[in-house]
Design an enzyme around this catalytic site. Structure first.
Site, mmCIF file in Angstrom:
data_model
loop_
_atom_site.group_PDB
_atom_site.id
_atom_site.type_symbol
_atom_site.label_atom_id
_atom_site.label_comp_id
_atom_site.label_asym_id
_atom_site.label_seq_id
_atom_site.Cartn_x
_atom_site.Cartn_y
_atom_site.Cartn_z
ATOM 1 N N HIS A 1 -43.953 -5.482 -23.901
ATOM 2 C CA HIS A 1 -43.437 -6.727 -23.324
ATOM 3 C C HIS A 1 -44.362 -7.035 -22.142
ATOM 4 O O HIS A 1 -44.083 -6.713 -20.994
ATOM 5 C CB HIS A 1 -41.995 -6.551 -22.848
ATOM 6 C CG HIS A 1 -41.460 -7.737 -22.091
ATOM 7 N ND1 HIS A 1 -41.503 -9.023 -22.590
ATOM 8 C CD2 HIS A 1 -40.893 -7.828 -20.862
ATOM 9 C CE1 HIS A 1 -40.965 -9.846 -21.702
ATOM 10 N NE2 HIS A 1 -40.594 -9.144 -20.647
ATOM 11 N N VAL B 1 -29.989 -12.195 -13.260
ATOM 12 C CA VAL B 1 -29.854 -11.904 -14.683
ATOM 13 C C VAL B 1 -28.507 -11.254 -14.969
ATOM 14 O O VAL B 1 -27.841 -11.572 -15.955
ATOM 15 C CB VAL B 1 -31.004 -11.000 -15.176
ATOM 16 C CG1 VAL B 1 -30.769 -10.553 -16.623
ATOM 17 C CG2 VAL B 1 -32.332 -11.737 -15.080
ATOM 18 N N GLY B 2 -28.075 -10.359 -14.102
ATOM 19 C CA GLY B 2 -26.792 -9.687 -14.288
ATOM 20 C C GLY B 2 -25.630 -10.659 -14.323
ATOM 21 O O GLY B 2 -24.727 -10.540 -15.164
ATOM 22 N N GLY C 1 -26.000 -3.722 -12.034
ATOM 23 C CA GLY C 1 -26.851 -4.741 -11.428
ATOM 24 C C GLY C 1 -26.249 -6.111 -11.655
ATOM 25 O O GLY C 1 -26.966 -7.116 -11.759
#
Length: 320
Positions: free
Chosen positions: A178, A13-14, A8
């Site tokens: 979370h 984020v990757g 990803g």
């Protein structure tokens, strides 16, 4: 020196995770992995990182691939792919959307990189960690999730601001989901090695306000810029460094527990664990009565969703 793979890698984020991980001195190879059809984007990202490395004098090798066999030899496989959380959306709402993708990715990693540590970032991270554990066929210590590590860092920052101290002077943890049922461990929170209950500022301590800020931090960021990027990326890199460096630090990640915390368990959830090159070892801890109650509720919530998601996955697999 180790090989780190990011599945990803073309997502927000990757991409930042790739940059953050590249600063770790133990990383000799970085593999950017994506689905077929993303080769050009991955190639461009690899080029860009090579330029960054040249500017910093970094000798790590950057490669890209969409071929599963290239996962072989990975020491850590980070999974950041999946449908991102939208503004106003609960992480649990994402469970069914991301579960099939995670199950397929986990099976692929389990086949081609069975000795790696599988590190799940995709949300809802506790449920996705359980899915990855089941479908990878890997040992529990080898499958972890980002869990409440980032939440704990957010709490740490808020406490440092309130007590007007350097962030390194604050030690605290959040365990559990979370998500909305996360549990702050006030009984284990210190500032400068002193329990916050023994500090004069604790008399007017705005506990509820601070936890509101922590719990809604992700939503606040997403509503303003569309995604959380830097916080998760650096939190991921901290965990990767701890593992590759065999540092044996205690961080709060999502991992499978059986009975370590007051005999509550049989689920993947955020707990304190010792991290080293072998993966995660959950710690047996004693917490306050109120915290036990909150943790039990969080575990029940995550277990219920996990069972529902895995049952649905199993049904869909049998129906093929």
């Amino acid at each position: 020196m180790g090989k780190v793979t990011i599945i990803g890698a073309t997502g927000n984020v990757g991409r930042y995770t790739a940059l953050a991980v590249s600063y770790i001195p133990y990383v000799s190879e970085l593999l950017l992995f994506g689905r077929p059809g993303r080769e050009e984007v991955l190639h461009g990202l690899a080029y860009d990182l090579h330029d960054s490395f040249a500017a910093r004098g970094n000798q790590a090798d950057v490669k890209f691939s969409c071929i599963p066999k290239d996962l072989e030899g990975s020491d850590i496989v980070i999974v950041t792919s999946g449908v991102p959380r939208k503004e106003g959306q609960d992480r649990i709402d994402l469970a069914h959307e991301n579960a099939r993708m995670i199950s397929e990715v986990a099976a692929m990693v389990g086949w081609y990189a069975p000795n790696a540590i599988l590190f799940i970032v995709s949300n809802p991270v506790d449920v996705m960690t359980a899915v990855a554990l089941k479908y990878s066929g890997m040992k529990p210590n080898k499958v972890i999730g980002l869990g409440t590590h980032l939440d704990s860092m957010r709490l740490k920052w808020n406490l440092a601001k309130y007590f007007d101290v350097h962030v390194s002077e604050v030690h605290t943890r959040i365990i559990g989901e979370h998500g909305e049922s996360m549990v702050p461990l006030w009984s284990a929170t210190t500032v400068g090695g002193i329990s916050i209950r023994n500090l004069p500022e604790f008399e007017d301590f705005p506990k509820d306000k601070i936890m509101y800020n922590v719990m809604n931090a992700g939503s606040a960021i997403i509503s303003r810029i569309g995604a959380t990027v830097y916080g998760p990326g650096d939190a991921i890199a901290t965990i990767v460094r701890t593992i590759l460096g065999n540092e044996k630090r205690i961080l709060t990640v999502s991992a499978f527990i059986s009975s370590e915390i007051h005999n509550i368990g049989d689920v993947c959830i955020g707990i304190p664990a010792r991290l080293d090159k072998n993966g995660a070892t959950p710690l047996a801890i004693t917490i306050s009565e109120t915290e036990v109650e909150g943790f039990r509720e969080s575990v029940e919530k995550v277990r219920s969703v996990t069972q529902e998601v895995i049952e649905q996955l199993d049904e869909s697999c049998h129906g093929r």
